[in-house]
Design a protein around this motif. Sequence first.
Motif, mmCIF file in Angstrom:
data_model
loop_
_atom_site.group_PDB
_atom_site.id
_atom_site.type_symbol
_atom_site.label_atom_id
_atom_site.label_comp_id
_atom_site.label_asym_id
_atom_site.label_seq_id
_atom_site.Cartn_x
_atom_site.Cartn_y
_atom_site.Cartn_z
ATOM 1 N N GLU B 28 0.646 -1.123 0.040
ATOM 2 C CA GLU B 28 0.119 -0.038 0.010
ATOM 3 C C GLU B 28 0.724 1.304 0.094
ATOM 4 O O GLU B 28 1.697 1.362 0.873
ATOM 5 C CB GLU B 28 -0.674 -0.016 1.106
ATOM 6 C CG GLU B 28 -2.123 0.977 1.116
ATOM 7 C CD GLU B 28 -2.903 1.302 2.422
ATOM 8 O OE1 GLU B 28 -3.443 1.874 2.581
ATOM 9 O OE2 GLU B 28 -2.817 0.186 3.141
ATOM 10 N N GLY B 29 0.808 2.182 -1.241
ATOM 11 C CA GLY B 29 1.538 3.146 -1.195
ATOM 12 C C GLY B 29 2.864 3.180 -1.962
ATOM 13 O O GLY B 29 3.694 4.038 -1.962
ATOM 14 N N GLY B 30 3.018 2.021 -2.158
ATOM 15 C CA GLY B 30 4.285 1.484 -2.960
ATOM 16 C C GLY B 30 5.659 1.336 -2.365
ATOM 17 O O GLY B 30 6.634 1.042 -2.763
ATOM 18 N N LEU B 31 5.594 1.998 -0.831
ATOM 19 C CA LEU B 31 6.917 1.840 -0.082
ATOM 20 C C LEU B 31 6.821 1.423 1.299
ATOM 21 O O LEU B 31 5.655 1.872 1.816
ATOM 22 C CB LEU B 31 7.508 3.440 0.038
ATOM 23 C CG LEU B 31 8.080 3.848 -1.297
ATOM 24 C CD1 LEU B 31 8.105 5.348 -1.277
ATOM 25 C CD2 LEU B 31 9.151 3.153 -1.547
ATOM 26 N N ARG B 32 7.385 0.348 1.849
ATOM 27 C CA ARG B 32 7.195 -0.150 3.273
ATOM 28 C C ARG B 32 7.369 0.703 4.123
ATOM 29 O O ARG B 32 8.452 1.546 4.077
ATOM 30 C CB ARG B 32 7.982 -1.540 3.206
ATOM 31 C CG ARG B 32 7.342 -2.595 2.134
ATOM 32 C CD ARG B 32 8.116 -3.965 2.583
ATOM 33 N NE ARG B 32 7.645 -4.820 1.543
ATOM 34 C CZ ARG B 32 6.741 -5.659 1.740
ATOM 35 N NH1 ARG B 32 5.742 -5.695 2.847
ATOM 36 N NH2 ARG B 32 6.520 -6.609 0.975
ATOM 37 N N THR B 33 6.690 0.849 5.288
ATOM 38 C CA THR B 33 6.988 1.428 6.475
ATOM 39 C C THR B 33 8.264 0.548 7.070
ATOM 40 O O THR B 33 8.388 -0.353 6.682
ATOM 41 C CB THR B 33 5.888 1.501 7.531
ATOM 42 O OG1 THR B 33 5.509 0.097 7.964
ATOM 43 C CG2 THR B 33 4.828 2.141 6.916
ATOM 44 N N TYR B 34 8.909 1.275 8.293
ATOM 45 C CA TYR B 34 10.007 0.725 8.885
ATOM 46 C C TYR B 34 9.650 -0.646 9.465
ATOM 47 O O TYR B 34 10.425 -1.701 9.127
ATOM 48 C CB TYR B 34 10.485 1.521 10.007
ATOM 49 C CG TYR B 34 11.777 1.095 10.800
ATOM 50 C CD1 TYR B 34 12.885 1.166 10.238
ATOM 51 C CD2 TYR B 34 11.580 0.567 12.035
ATOM 52 C CE1 TYR B 34 14.156 0.778 10.675
ATOM 53 C CE2 TYR B 34 12.981 0.131 12.837
ATOM 54 C CZ TYR B 34 14.120 0.305 12.115
ATOM 55 O OH TYR B 34 15.067 -0.369 12.571
#
Lengths: 141, 108
Positions: B28-34
Amino acid sequence: MDRTLSSLPVSEHVARASWWRRAAAWVDLHGRREGWLAFILMRVTGIGLVFYLFLHLTVLSTLARGRQAWDAFIALARSPLFVAFDAVLIFGMLYHGLNGLRVILLGLGVGSRRQAVLFWGAFVLSIVLTAVAVRMILMMG
Amino acid sequence: MWIWQALSGILLTVLLVVHMVANHFVVEGGLRTYEDVIHYLSNPFIFALETAFLIVVTSHALMGVRAIILDLGISPAADRRLKAVLVALGAVIVAYAVWLTGSVVLRA
């Protein structure tokens, strides 16, 4: 055959072909020029991707510095300049991969008479898929 | 060398697509959270897959660098030195990246 026509720098099969093929010969970058262009683009994208590999690993090292450093990178990655950089990167990956498959086929002796068509196919498909990927990135953002 | 570059290239087309889809296109959003990155890399199958990708992409990249330098016309002795440097560089890159992902996983 007309002397003027025969003196045109077009290959024989094009000179014998239908009118639209002759017309296409005006923009036909036939033979060596495509091979050269394919080779140069392969080298340029290859060198670019090697630099990107180092850059990618350097950027990922922010993971070792914790969540704040990672969040700062993610914010930067959503900037318009970064998306433009992504577009260049995605085109480079696609072209290098697709032309790489073309080089393998030619190396195996498959499609050597169609090498120019294969080059343009790889080039155009790279542009189309890059546009699709950029659209997806913009819709995700 | 051509055959290894070709085989690793074919393997890369598969691994790169998997890498891009898994890390960006299904996220989701194309980039992973930490936290999401840590959770993702904690899966042993993913860790093995990403490590395989790392080894193949590094060797393909460095073999490509060697091919370009060989085209410049270097002596066999210089090529031997070049190979030693590239193998060492490749080992450092893989070791660093495995350490990085491993240290991230250990935080899970």
